[in-house]
Design a protein around this motif. Structure first.
Motif, PDB file in Angstrom:
ATOM      1  N   PRO A 264      37.843  37.309  43.349  1.00  0.00           N
ATOM      2  CA  PRO A 264      36.505  37.680  42.848  1.00  0.00           C
ATOM      3  C   PRO A 264      36.016  39.035  43.326  1.00  0.00           C
ATOM      4  CG  PRO A 264      36.326  36.040  44.590  1.00  0.00           C
ATOM      5  CD  PRO A 264      37.781  36.149  44.260  1.00  0.00           C
ATOM      6  N   GLN A 265      36.557  39.549  44.440  1.00  0.00           N
ATOM      7  CA  GLN A 265      36.078  40.819  44.985  1.00  0.00           C
ATOM      8  C   GLN A 265      36.931  42.008  44.565  1.00  0.00           C
ATOM      9  OE1 GLN A 265      33.217  40.742  46.660  1.00  0.00           O
ATOM     10  NE2 GLN A 265      33.203  38.507  46.438  1.00  0.00           N
ATOM     11  N   LEU A 266      37.961  41.785  43.782  1.00  0.00           N
ATOM     12  CA  LEU A 266      38.916  42.842  43.454  1.00  0.00           C
ATOM     13  C   LEU A 266      38.247  43.975  42.671  1.00  0.00           C
ATOM     14  CD1 LEU A 266      41.965  43.395  43.855  1.00  0.00           C
ATOM     15  CD2 LEU A 266      42.316  42.546  41.530  1.00  0.00           C
ATOM     16  N   SER A 267      38.458  45.221  43.138  1.00  0.00           N
ATOM     17  CA  SER A 267      37.892  46.377  42.447  1.00  0.00           C
ATOM     18  C   SER A 267      38.927  47.473  42.178  1.00  0.00           C
ATOM     19  CB  SER A 267      36.732  46.963  43.259  1.00  0.00           C
ATOM     20  OG  SER A 267      37.183  47.393  44.530  1.00  0.00           O
ATOM     21  N   SER A 268      40.042  47.451  42.882  1.00  0.00           N
ATOM     22  CA  SER A 268      41.084  48.461  42.700  1.00  0.00           C
ATOM     23  C   SER A 268      42.424  47.765  42.515  1.00  0.00           C
ATOM     24  CB  SER A 268      41.132  49.397  43.909  1.00  0.00           C
ATOM     25  OG  SER A 268      42.156  50.365  43.768  1.00  0.00           O
ATOM     26  N   LEU A 269      43.135  48.124  41.431  1.00  0.00           N
ATOM     27  CA  LEU A 269      44.370  47.428  41.082  1.00  0.00           C
ATOM     28  C   LEU A 269      45.445  48.430  40.690  1.00  0.00           C
ATOM     29  CD1 LEU A 269      45.838  44.730  40.523  1.00  0.00           C
ATOM     30  CD2 LEU A 269      44.848  44.781  38.217  1.00  0.00           C
ATOM     31  N   ASP A 270      46.613  48.313  41.303  1.00  0.00           N
ATOM     32  CA  ASP A 270      47.757  49.177  41.002  1.00  0.00           C
ATOM     33  C   ASP A 270      48.835  48.344  40.299  1.00  0.00           C
ATOM     34  OD1 ASP A 270      49.899  50.887  40.869  1.00  0.00           O
ATOM     35  OD2 ASP A 270      49.935  51.379  43.005  1.00  0.00           O
ATOM     36  N   LEU A 271      49.021  48.614  39.007  1.00  0.00           N
ATOM     37  CA  LEU A 271      50.053  47.946  38.206  1.00  0.00           C
ATOM     38  C   LEU A 271      51.082  48.954  37.696  1.00  0.00           C
ATOM     39  CD1 LEU A 271      47.790  45.553  36.084  1.00  0.00           C
ATOM     40  CD2 LEU A 271      49.184  44.938  38.064  1.00  0.00           C
ATOM     41  N   SER A 272      51.160  50.100  38.336  1.00  0.00           N
ATOM     42  CA  SER A 272      52.063  51.147  37.862  1.00  0.00           C
ATOM     43  C   SER A 272      53.515  50.683  37.858  1.00  0.00           C
ATOM     44  CB  SER A 272      51.913  52.395  38.743  1.00  0.00           C
ATOM     45  OG  SER A 272      52.208  52.105  40.092  1.00  0.00           O
ATOM     46  N   HIS A 273      54.225  51.098  36.809  1.00  0.00           N
ATOM     47  CA  HIS A 273      55.654  50.827  36.660  1.00  0.00           C
ATOM     48  C   HIS A 273      55.990  49.335  36.590  1.00  0.00           C
ATOM     49  CE1 HIS A 273      56.469  55.092  37.284  1.00  0.00           C
ATOM     50  NE2 HIS A 273      55.644  55.046  38.315  1.00  0.00           N
ATOM     51  N   CYS A 274      55.019  48.544  36.170  1.00  0.00           N
ATOM     52  CA  CYS A 274      55.286  47.119  35.912  1.00  0.00           C
ATOM     53  C   CYS A 274      55.757  47.002  34.460  1.00  0.00           C
ATOM     54  CB  CYS A 274      54.041  46.278  36.141  1.00  0.00           C
ATOM     55  SG  CYS A 274      53.549  46.181  37.881  1.00  0.00           S
ATOM     56  N   PRO A 275      56.994  46.597  34.200  1.00  0.00           N
ATOM     57  CA  PRO A 275      57.581  46.713  32.859  1.00  0.00           C
ATOM     58  C   PRO A 275      56.930  45.847  31.794  1.00  0.00           C
ATOM     59  CG  PRO A 275      59.041  45.511  34.354  1.00  0.00           C
ATOM     60  CD  PRO A 275      57.959  46.073  35.192  1.00  0.00           C
ATOM     61  N   HIS A 276      56.279  44.738  32.173  1.00  0.00           N
ATOM     62  CA  HIS A 276      55.721  43.821  31.176  1.00  0.00           C
ATOM     63  C   HIS A 276      54.218  43.983  30.973  1.00  0.00           C
ATOM     64  CE1 HIS A 276      59.618  41.993  31.164  1.00  0.00           C
ATOM     65  NE2 HIS A 276      59.512  41.585  32.417  1.00  0.00           N
ATOM     66  N   VAL A 277      53.606  44.926  31.652  1.00  0.00           N
ATOM     67  CA  VAL A 277      52.160  45.151  31.502  1.00  0.00           C
ATOM     68  C   VAL A 277      51.912  45.998  30.252  1.00  0.00           C
ATOM     69  CG1 VAL A 277      50.152  46.309  32.488  1.00  0.00           C
ATOM     70  CG2 VAL A 277      51.630  44.912  33.943  1.00  0.00           C
ATOM     71  N   GLY A 278      51.045  45.480  29.339  1.00  0.00           N
ATOM     72  CA  GLY A 278      50.746  46.181  28.092  1.00  0.00           C
ATOM     73  C   GLY A 278      49.288  46.030  27.707  1.00  0.00           C
ATOM     74  N   ASP A 279      48.993  46.252  26.432  1.00  0.00           N
ATOM     75  CA  ASP A 279      47.606  46.186  25.956  1.00  0.00           C
ATOM     76  C   ASP A 279      47.001  44.801  26.146  1.00  0.00           C
ATOM     77  OD1 ASP A 279      47.863  48.816  25.250  1.00  0.00           O
ATOM     78  OD2 ASP A 279      48.234  48.420  23.123  1.00  0.00           O
ATOM     79  N   GLN A 280      47.802  43.763  25.928  1.00  0.00           N
ATOM     80  CA  GLN A 280      47.293  42.408  26.110  1.00  0.00           C
ATOM     81  C   GLN A 280      46.935  42.146  27.572  1.00  0.00           C
ATOM     82  OE1 GLN A 280      46.220  40.217  24.053  1.00  0.00           O
ATOM     83  NE2 GLN A 280      45.791  38.705  25.654  1.00  0.00           N
ATOM     84  N   SER A 281      47.691  42.738  28.470  1.00  0.00           N
ATOM     85  CA  SER A 281      47.370  42.614  29.904  1.00  0.00           C
ATOM     86  C   SER A 281      46.001  43.213  30.196  1.00  0.00           C
ATOM     87  CB  SER A 281      48.440  43.327  30.740  1.00  0.00           C
ATOM     88  OG  SER A 281      49.735  42.900  30.407  1.00  0.00           O
ATOM     89  N   VAL A 282      45.720  44.375  29.603  1.00  0.00           N
ATOM     90  CA  VAL A 282      44.412  45.012  29.786  1.00  0.00           C
ATOM     91  C   VAL A 282      43.315  44.132  29.195  1.00  0.00           C
ATOM     92  CG1 VAL A 282      43.019  47.051  29.259  1.00  0.00           C
ATOM     93  CG2 VAL A 282      45.453  47.302  29.801  1.00  0.00           C
ATOM     94  N   ASN A 283      43.601  43.499  28.084  1.00  0.00           N
ATOM     95  CA  ASN A 283      42.623  42.605  27.461  1.00  0.00           C
ATOM     96  C   ASN A 283      42.309  41.429  28.382  1.00  0.00           C
ATOM     97  OD1 ASN A 283      40.986  41.708  25.167  1.00  0.00           O
ATOM     98  ND2 ASN A 283      42.507  40.073  24.971  1.00  0.00           N
TER      99      ASN A 283
END
Length: 423
Positions: free
Chosen positions: A325-344
């Motif tokens: 619940p407190q998360l404000s900064s997230l690093d998902l760089s170079h994660c091969p399966h992260v896409g537009d749906q992940s952002v959604n």
């Protein structure tokens, strides 16, 4: 036994290895720097205490001294023992270290350091121009802030605080010396860095526990699961834990330990870490009792999470939204399966992350497209969006996103697609 004697008794023996040039070079690069608190307008004084000739494998002393001279560092060299007879190789090294013959001192025993205290104090105060009682205390404070590794007190005590690793391959960093209360002062050890150590020894583990750091860097080490669990359960004030490059077999200790105080967790490029492992780490413990908050995960206070290079998918991101619940900064760089749906998933209407998110790194995520930019309009506090090296994201779309954010503080878009909100 005095504090001085206790300190000396606890100094870790370096097994007859003397790396004087390594130590001087380390201080030049890491202590006499504005980033470490050194002021440009302050005189720089380095006191080197050595007991003999340098060991093979040390850095080139002449080159290091030239570097010190260029940095305008005044050097006082103190030789302890019988190796510094006139004309000896050890004495030649000592003369090379000292700025002038006036700053070369030889004593027979460490106990004799007391006898040169007043002369040393006069030399130091003369350099700084701090004669007079009104500003002596502030001067001593400045010396400590500038990395003065031997603390001088009114009782003429020399309290050794740090020693340098005797292993060149381990990198140049300061290690704690056991045996002194001052050496375990928590204010001196807010961060402990053991990154890239070939092995984590019991002495290191004990030293970490005694010092209770706020930040602990164990990245790219071979720490075991048992060692990590032992540490975490004893570091109640630990806020930042860096485990990038470690193996999941070790990192899995987090699934069994108490991590409620962690604010930052760095799991970048953890070896063999799968999506199922991340779900296990984020989910609430399996023994949650009836009446307890079933949505409370193992990391309830986490505000920054770094997952670069991991094999994760949207199911893990849903748990992340739900249980951090407190998360404000997230690093998902170079994660091969992260896409537009992940952002959604991260910015959906039922996601508490959308209101908290201030920084997200998607650099190198080749499944992300221009469509993700529309979704980030849902995040009112977003201040950093990293889309560098995203092949399917165009610079034009990034520039359009930056322009659309006005009249609120707009984003600046760099040519490589790094978006930063103007302050």
């Amino acid at each position: 036994m005095t504090d001085v004697n206790r300190t000396i008794a606890g100094i870790v023996l370096m097994e007859s290895i003397t790396l004087t040039a390594y130590a001087i070079n380390f201080v030049i690069d890491n202590v006499f720097q504005p980033s470490a608190g050194a002021r440009d307008d302050a005189a720089k004084l380095l006191i080197v205490i050595t007991d003999g000739k340098r060991s093979p494998g040390d850095l080139d002393l002449t080159a290091v001294i030239a570097k010190a001279q260029k940095a305008q560092i005044i050097r006082c060299a103190i030789g302890v023992g019988n190796d510094f007879a006139n004309g000896s190789e050890a004495e030649a090294e000592l003369r090379n270290i000292a700025s002038t013959p006036e700053y070369l001192i030889k004593v027979q025993r460490y106990d004799d350091l007391h006898n040169i205290f007043e002369g040393m104090k006069a030399k130091i105060y003369n350099i700084k121009g701090t004669q007079g009682s009104s500003n002596e205390s502030s001067f001593e404070m400045e010396m400590a802030q500038s990395g003065f590794s031997v603390r001088v007190t009114e009782e003429c005590e020399w309290d050794c605080v740090f020693t340098l690793s005797d292993n060149p391959s381990a990198g140049q960093r300061w290690y704690p010396v056991t045996g002194s209360e001052r050496c375990c002062d928590k204010q001196l050890w807010t961060k402990i860095d053991l990154s890239r150590q070939k092995s984590i020894t019991p002495a290191m583990l004990s030293g970490i526990i005694r010092r209770q750091p706020v930040t602990l860097d164990l990245s790219w080490t071979s720490i075991s699961k048992k060692q990590l669990m032992w540490l975490i359960n004893r570091l109640q004030g630990l806020k930042e834990l860096i485990l990038s490059g470690c193996s999941w077999s070790s990192v899995s200790a987090l699934c069994s330990a108490s991590c409620s105080s962690l604010r930052l967790l760095d799991l970048r490029w953890v070896e063999d870490m799968k999506d199922s492992h991340l779900r296990e780490l984020i989910s609430p413990p399996s023994d949650t009792r009836p009446g307890q908050n079933e949505h409370r995960g193992r990391l309830p206070s986490l505000s920054e999470l770094r997952l670069s290079g991991l094999d994760i998918n949207d199911s893990s991101l849903r748990l992340l939204v739900r249980h951090l619940p407190q998360l404000s900064s997230l690093d998902l760089s170079h994660c091969p399966h992260v896409g537009d749906q992940s952002v959604n998933v991260l910015t959906a209407a039922n996601s508490q992350l959308r209101d908290n998110l201030t920084a997200i790194n998607l650099s190198g995520c080749n499944c992300v497209t221009d469509q993700c930019l529309v979704l980030f309009h849902r995040c009112p506090r977003l201040a950093l969006l990293d889309l560098r090296c995203c092949k399917l994201v165009t610079l034009e779309a990034c520039q359009h996103f930056a322009k659309d954010c006005s009249p609120s503080p707009s984003f600046h878009c760099s040519p490589d697609k790094l978006l930063l909100r103007d302050s």
